[in-house]
Design a protein around this motif. Sequence first.
Motif, PDB file in Angstrom:
ATOM      1  N   LEU A 162       0.833  -1.210   0.000  1.00 34.91           N
ATOM      2  CA  LEU A 162       0.000   0.000   0.000  1.00 34.91           C
ATOM      3  C   LEU A 162       0.867   1.259   0.000  1.00 34.91           C
ATOM      4  O   LEU A 162       0.546   2.252  -0.666  1.00 34.91           O
ATOM      5  CB  LEU A 162      -0.928  -0.007   1.213  1.00 34.91           C
ATOM      6  N   GLN A 178       2.060   1.918  -3.323  1.00 40.01           N
ATOM      7  CA  GLN A 178       0.960   2.389  -4.176  1.00 40.01           C
ATOM      8  C   GLN A 178       0.554   3.838  -3.861  1.00 40.01           C
ATOM      9  O   GLN A 178      -0.448   4.318  -4.397  1.00 40.01           O
ATOM     10  CB  GLN A 178      -0.271   1.487  -4.006  1.00 40.01           C
ATOM     11  N   ASN A 179       1.301   4.487  -2.976  1.00 41.66           N
ATOM     12  CA  ASN A 179       0.962   5.856  -2.552  1.00 41.66           C
ATOM     13  C   ASN A 179      -0.404   5.910  -1.866  1.00 41.66           C
ATOM     14  O   ASN A 179      -1.207   6.823  -2.100  1.00 41.66           O
ATOM     15  CB  ASN A 179       0.995   6.825  -3.740  1.00 41.66           C
ATOM     16  N   ARG A 180      -0.628   4.922  -1.001  1.00 46.86           N
ATOM     17  CA  ARG A 180      -1.846   4.894  -0.181  1.00 46.86           C
ATOM     18  C   ARG A 180      -1.419   4.883   1.282  1.00 46.86           C
ATOM     19  O   ARG A 180      -1.640   3.924   2.020  1.00 46.86           O
ATOM     20  CB  ARG A 180      -2.696   3.673  -0.533  1.00 46.86           C
TER      21      ARG A 180
END
Length: 655
Positions: free
Chosen positions: A294, A297-299
């Motif tokens: 995550l 994923q730049n989350r």
Amino acid sequence: MTALDRAFERMRARARAPRVVVSLLFGLLLAPDRVWSQVGGRDSSTQAEAAARAGKFDLAAIEYRRLLESQPQSAELWSNLAAVEAMGEHCERALRAAGRARSLNPRLFTPWYVAGSCELQFHHDERALADLDRAVATNSRDANAWYLRAQAAANLDRLGEAFRAVLRGLTLDPARPDGYYQAGKFALDLAARCYDRVVAAPATSPYRHQLEGDRNTAQGLLDAGIEEYRKAVELAPQDPAVHFVLGDAYLQNGKLPEADAELRECLKLAGAGAAIATPAPRTAWIKARLALVLTRQNRPEAARRILAALRPEQFQAPEEFEDFVACAYLLGQGSATGAALNLALERFPGDAELGQWKTRLAQAPAASASGASPSRATSSPIRIALRLRFLAISTPETGGVLTKLFSQPGEYREFRAAFLRNDALASATTVSSKLDRLPAEPAQADMLGSLLQWLSYRFYERLATAYPESEAAEKLAAENLSAAGEQDKALEIYQAMLDRKGPSPELLRAMAEIYWTGHKWDDALKVLESLNKLDPRDPATLVNLGRIYAYKQDLENARRYFERATEAGPAMFEAHLGLGETLRQLGNEEGALREFKIASRIEPRNPRPHYALSQVYRKRDNKDLAAQEMAAFERLQAQASLEKTRANRLLVPLD
């Protein structure tokens, strides 16, 4: 870059200075106060001992023979004579002296040890094992005797016994590089046997694809590895371990949405298992790995929520800490990163990956790393035995394929604790009793093979850390590279060793096997002929030369080498069978029948000589005998095991 890659680069950069390697025999017999049997009138033997310690073995032998003229019943003098004759490479004379010493006093250690060592030189492995059994019974604290006993057992294809013997030697003398090499080599040989059983499984078995996926990803062939793992998922969709390794392969390949999906499926399956397993499967590693994905994923908010729910103080393995630390580092959580790493280093003080994190944080604190693109080392743990590590971490008690390797829950708990702290010697000792009868079921064979390969890699890491310049470290690095499919790198290591220290039978055998596996027959012939000059008594080398000449249709040279093999090893099945087939092709049917019959007597349950006999009888129009031999072939073939023995692994494969 893996530890094996670093070894390869170090080897290429090293200056090729000549080195001297002291053998087990020399190292034992020249050690002060270790071997020299005490002789009455010690002053009279001082000159002989001094000559031996100075390396003047022939002079020492002369002195001992002179002393024996006046003391012919001294077992100690005969024992010392045997030792110096062996060190002077006069093994036949050493055996005679050792025999005399044993007849006078069978309780002496040195005569049994020397005899076993010399019988190994002559490839008399049964005799060597018997002699070394007596040696370790006489002195069970001598590590050298255990190492030689291990080699004799391995030569007789008793690999489980050999592995236990070398572990005993390492327990007695953990500072011996050659011991770690032997342990790593035997572990790889045993792993290959386990993998044979996996590959032989039915087409519906997922384990064949999991094994191929492991091999491909270990070589960096991520697309090929992913393809194999996907096939395994189709065959075993409820197996969380294969979803985990598929997710890991996607992560390494930069396919983050796919990695996310596989890890969530893995987490769902583990949650389903929690309803039926006691205690529930551990999921901390899956969650930490998902948080890492995550983050990539730049989350970051989703990743932070997962990290906040994890409790590092409850982690049980370095991998859980590594993924947690990597994720916290990338999120810029400096205090969480430092606290988790300090706890990890306290729990696992010798872990290499955690040590690298300590260095990394000292150079670039986590507070400044937010938004950074992580390096491969930041996002991927050691890939060796990833499925095995996952199962051990997620399965704290009994239940599941891994625990079936152990007959008692306490055994599994002991193994798991050692394995998760990366204690190779303790892990190997725990599992060593399971190696005499390898599991037939593909799932268990797959796990045991993976464990054995992991052990070999860990033994190599021990050598690379403590003895990076040792010959043992180079050899085991090459063995692991070859087992991982990187034969060219293995050959470069062997060639560099050959250039630096000259030819040795062990190096030449390893190089020849790589060449013939790649069907590079001319290269293999060149190496094998050099090997034959060094070790002319080895029937396996002669059989290999015969087989390659037969492949090249040079039947006269094939016949010559097979004949020499039958002389060097009269009880060697493959020598007689190879000679019989060569004689048949040369038109000598009587000679062929003779050799095939000898082969059938040596291995009465082997179907191959009966098939060969049936073909000769058919050509001679002897229909009754041809039918009789064909019936014997079909009966034995139905009962035959497909498993390769270690002895057959050392031979050029048949078409």
